[in-house]
Design a protein around this motif. Structure first.
Motif, PDB file in Angstrom:
ATOM      1  N   GLU A 114      10.720  -5.232-101.495  1.00 30.43           N
ATOM      2  CA  GLU A 114       9.728  -5.577-100.470  1.00 30.43           C
ATOM      3  C   GLU A 114      10.356  -6.052 -99.163  1.00 30.43           C
ATOM      4  N   GLY A 115      11.673  -6.018 -99.090  1.00 29.39           N
ATOM      5  CA  GLY A 115      12.340  -6.391 -97.849  1.00 29.39           C
ATOM      6  C   GLY A 115      12.262  -7.873 -97.534  1.00 29.39           C
ATOM      7  N   ILE A 116      12.284  -8.724 -98.571  1.00 26.46           N
ATOM      8  CA  ILE A 116      12.243 -10.174 -98.366  1.00 26.46           C
ATOM      9  C   ILE A 116      13.682 -10.688 -98.359  1.00 26.46           C
ATOM     10  N   ASP A 117      14.167 -11.071 -97.207  1.00 30.79           N
ATOM     11  CA  ASP A 117      15.540 -11.545 -97.077  1.00 30.79           C
ATOM     12  C   ASP A 117      15.592 -13.033 -97.425  1.00 30.79           C
ATOM     13  N   LEU A 162      14.168 -21.280 -91.022  1.00 31.54           N
ATOM     14  CA  LEU A 162      13.447 -20.006 -91.044  1.00 31.54           C
ATOM     15  C   LEU A 162      13.746 -19.211 -89.774  1.00 31.54           C
ATOM     16  N   PRO A 163      13.741 -17.887 -89.855  1.00 33.06           N
ATOM     17  CA  PRO A 163      14.070 -17.084 -88.665  1.00 33.06           C
ATOM     18  C   PRO A 163      13.000 -17.100 -87.593  1.00 33.06           C
ATOM     19  N   GLU A 164      11.790 -17.579 -87.931  1.00 34.49           N
ATOM     20  CA  GLU A 164      10.730 -17.643 -86.934  1.00 34.49           C
ATOM     21  C   GLU A 164       9.911 -18.912 -87.154  1.00 34.49           C
ATOM     22  N   PRO A 165       9.298 -19.438 -86.107  1.00 44.31           N
ATOM     23  CA  PRO A 165       8.484 -20.648 -86.278  1.00 44.31           C
ATOM     24  C   PRO A 165       7.272 -20.379 -87.159  1.00 44.31           C
ATOM     25  N   ILE A 166       6.798 -21.425 -87.818  1.00 46.81           N
ATOM     26  CA  ILE A 166       5.637 -21.304 -88.696  1.00 46.81           C
ATOM     27  C   ILE A 166       4.354 -21.446 -87.884  1.00 46.81           C
ATOM     28  N   THR A 167       3.555 -20.421 -87.918  1.00 40.85           N
ATOM     29  CA  THR A 167       2.235 -20.465 -87.284  1.00 40.85           C
ATOM     30  C   THR A 167       1.202 -20.307 -88.393  1.00 40.85           C
ATOM     31  N   ALA A 172      20.080 -17.410-110.018  1.00 38.39           N
ATOM     32  CA  ALA A 172      20.432 -16.935-108.679  1.00 38.39           C
ATOM     33  C   ALA A 172      20.045 -18.001-107.666  1.00 38.39           C
ATOM     34  N   VAL A 173      20.769 -18.057-106.577  1.00 39.15           N
ATOM     35  CA  VAL A 173      20.358 -18.939-105.481  1.00 39.15           C
ATOM     36  C   VAL A 173      19.459 -18.153-104.536  1.00 39.15           C
ATOM     37  N   ILE A 174      18.534 -18.869-103.943  1.00 37.88           N
ATOM     38  CA  ILE A 174      17.640 -18.283-102.948  1.00 37.88           C
ATOM     39  C   ILE A 174      17.438 -19.283-101.817  1.00 37.88           C
ATOM     40  N   HIS A 175      16.865 -18.818-100.734  1.00 35.75           N
ATOM     41  CA  HIS A 175      16.338 -19.665 -99.656  1.00 35.75           C
ATOM     42  C   HIS A 175      14.846 -19.797 -99.945  1.00 35.75           C
ATOM     43  N   PRO A 176      14.407 -20.951-100.454  1.00 36.36           N
ATOM     44  CA  PRO A 176      13.024 -21.063-100.955  1.00 36.36           C
ATOM     45  C   PRO A 176      11.947 -20.709 -99.944  1.00 36.36           C
ATOM     46  N   ALA A 177      12.052 -21.214 -98.728  1.00 36.47           N
ATOM     47  CA  ALA A 177      10.992 -20.972 -97.748  1.00 36.47           C
ATOM     48  C   ALA A 177      10.942 -19.511 -97.327  1.00 36.47           C
ATOM     49  N   ARG A 178      12.097 -18.877 -97.244  1.00 35.32           N
ATOM     50  CA  ARG A 178      12.105 -17.443 -96.919  1.00 35.32           C
ATOM     51  C   ARG A 178      11.394 -16.636 -98.002  1.00 35.32           C
ATOM     52  N   ASP A 218      16.356 -11.513-112.667  1.00 36.39           N
ATOM     53  CA  ASP A 218      16.595 -10.198-112.055  1.00 36.39           C
ATOM     54  C   ASP A 218      15.333  -9.626-111.416  1.00 36.39           C
ATOM     55  N   GLU A 219      14.177  -9.924-112.018  1.00 37.24           N
ATOM     56  CA  GLU A 219      12.912  -9.406-111.465  1.00 37.24           C
ATOM     57  C   GLU A 219      12.664  -9.960-110.069  1.00 37.24           C
ATOM     58  N   VAL A 220      12.947 -11.229-109.861  1.00 37.56           N
ATOM     59  CA  VAL A 220      12.755 -11.811-108.528  1.00 37.56           C
ATOM     60  C   VAL A 220      13.648 -11.102-107.512  1.00 37.56           C
ATOM     61  N   GLY A 221      14.898 -10.864-107.887  1.00 36.74           N
ATOM     62  CA  GLY A 221      15.791 -10.143-106.986  1.00 36.74           C
ATOM     63  C   GLY A 221      15.331  -8.723-106.722  1.00 36.74           C
ATOM     64  N   ARG A 222      14.797  -8.071-107.749  1.00 36.07           N
ATOM     65  CA  ARG A 222      14.310  -6.697-107.597  1.00 36.07           C
ATOM     66  C   ARG A 222      13.175  -6.618-106.601  1.00 36.07           C
ATOM     67  N   VAL A 223      12.188  -7.510-106.747  1.00 37.00           N
ATOM     68  CA  VAL A 223      11.038  -7.479-105.844  1.00 37.00           C
ATOM     69  C   VAL A 223      11.456  -7.859-104.422  1.00 37.00           C
ATOM     70  N   ALA A 224      12.322  -8.844-104.294  1.00 30.71           N
ATOM     71  CA  ALA A 224      12.772  -9.241-102.957  1.00 30.71           C
ATOM     72  C   ALA A 224      13.420  -8.061-102.237  1.00 30.71           C
TER      73      ALA A 224
END
Length: 459
Positions: free
Chosen positions: A116-119, A11-16, A184-190, A107-113
């Motif tokens: 909403e700016g979810i990388d 993940l790009p940042e630690p989990i708090t 599609a492939v994704i990064h699940p935690a992101r 496709d819907e998952v990709g659209r929302v990501a």
């Protein structure tokens, strides 16, 4: 927390963790579980009704469970076959409607990501399932025949020649296979962490570190207080048995994974997966893999035992015997990877209903809604479930064939047997499917034991 999986570690940042529930409260909708099902439900409900008071209650942190550490396949898969769905629903058209909704969901998952700016490293490369024996090639052909019988064409599922399959993934011994673009492939935690941020921004209260112990008549009991709601959504998947009264609703079954170090372009040229296709084969004991955005091979499979009493413990996330077997299989498929270092090993639980039939439902008298039982195919299905729950909760009338009319809506699986029958049955099934692969290698014929067991696992 980063040791939970490669996905959490990268993940790009630690989990708090967010603060727990501060006190007793009342809301319109209380959602138990901050995985994909709970977060998608919160998202679509809040988008439709901005004034709705929604609280999400999570025992650990958003994306702690399967939503944060799965194989990263946003697929159109459903745990039961088209034939079984048609039988349960009473019509082929209902099975077709569900499958087409799942196809569109990728496709819907990709659209929302994107919106909403979810990388989340979304890349739609489809899925190649390899056949590496004559028996496996029979199963590939049977899959395509079933698909055609339900009206789906080559644009949905295509039979591959050996050369075509190798162009997707240059594994050893490939005789053919199938390809579908609906994955599609994704990064699940992101994706999970990003969804949590989005719903919080929309005004949903997300309480982490808040284990739920009981749900009854619109009252959610936690270790930090009580939440009263007009409706409660149970979105707990493999962790469902930890809630009082739901011990036998789903069986928590472990799936394990590993990730290699980043591979060079030269190595990837030998492997394939140039478009980040997901990969599996037609063995009985499931394997799955993907090429990560940073060039690793993330590879997983079944084989870990079901633990007595639906027990879930951190030490079960790593089974040296199973991880060693995954390492061996990966090297067998792609010899270039035999000596490549593995940097991460991990695992987690998925939820298995007694009939392997995922469901979405709402009981207004009990003030309870639910979704789950994805048997490891939940990245895409949970989005469809979230959209469906949002409509059910709002009591939105739909035209025939719309989301709330799909055949998994209102389905109720029978409960699992009491122990020790549950433990005996679940692990017997594991042994049957594992030995079926060895039987087919030996006899070069379809496994009888697998055929006898198939009706119990979604076929």
């Amino acid at each position: 927390m980063s040791t939970l999986s490669f996905w959490h570690d990268s993940l790009p940042e630690p989990i708090t963790p967010r603060p727990p529930l501060p006190a007793d409260t009342a809301v319109d909708v209380a959602i138990v579980g901050a995985g994909y099902t709970g977060l998608w439900t919160a998202y679509y409900l809040k988008m439709a009704e901005p004034s709705a008071r929604i609280a999400v209650l999570e025992a650990n942190f958003a994306g702690f469970g399967a939503s944060g550490r799965n194989g990263g396949w946003c697929s159109a898969l459903f745990p039961s076959s088209l034939t079984k769905v048609a039988k349960v629903a009473g019509s082929k058209s209902a099975a077709v409607a569900l499958q087409r909704a799942l196809n569109d969901t990728v496709d819907e998952v990709g659209r929302v990501a994107q919106a909403e700016g979810i990388d989340c490293h979304y890349a739609k490369g489809g899925t190649a399932v390899l056949a590496r024996s004559a028996v496996q090639l029979q199963r590939a052909r049977a899959d395509v025949e079933e698909s055609r019988a339900f009206g789906f064409g080559e644009e949905d599922l295509r039979l591959l020649t050996a050369l075509e399959a190798q162009r997707h993934a240059n594994a050893t011994g490939v005789l053919g296979g199938t390809y579908t673009p609906h994955c599609a492939v994704i990064h699940p935690a992101r994706l999970a962490r990003g969804l949590a941020r989005v719903v919080e921004r929309l005004g949903v209260a997300v309480y982490e570190q808040t284990p739920v112990t009981a749900i009854r008549d619109g009252v959610v009991t936690t270790r930090h207080g009580t939440v009263r709601a007009d409706m409660v959504v149970r979105a707990t998947e493999g962790y469902t048995p930890s809630i009082r009264g739901f011990k036998r609703a789903l069986a928590p079954v472990y799936s394990l994974m590993l990730a290699t170090e980043p591979l060079s372009d030269e190595v990837w040229q030998q492997i394939g997966l140039a478009r980040r296709q997901t990969i599996a084969d037609y063995r009985h004991l499931i394997i799955y893999g993907q090429r990560t955005a940073d060039g690793r091979f993330a590879f997983g499979g079944r084989g870990a035992p079901y633990h007595y009493g639906s027990s879930i413990r951190p030490e079960y996330d790593r089974e040296p015997r199973v991880h060693a077997e995954l390492r061996r299989v990966l090297g067998e498929l792609f010899p270039v990877l035999r000596n490549v270092p593995v940097t991460h090993t991990w695992g987690g639980v998925l939820g298995v209903p007694r009939d392997w039939f995922a469901s979405v439902g709402l009981d207004r008298a009990a003030k309870l809604a639910w979704a789950g039982g994805y048997v490891g195919d939940g990245v895409g299905a949970s989005n469809l479930a979230g959209r469906t729950l949002a409509r059910l909760l709002r009591d939105t009338p739909d035209d025939p064939g719309a989301l709330t009319a799909l055949p998994w809506v209102g389905h109720r699986s029978r409960r699992w047997e009491v122990e020790p029958l549950r433990w005996l049955g679940a692990n017997a099934g594991l042994r049957v499917m594992g030995s079926a692969d060895a039987e087919e290698l030996r006899t070069r014929r379809p496994s009888r034991r697998a055929a006898l067991f198939a009706p119990f696992i979604g076929h």
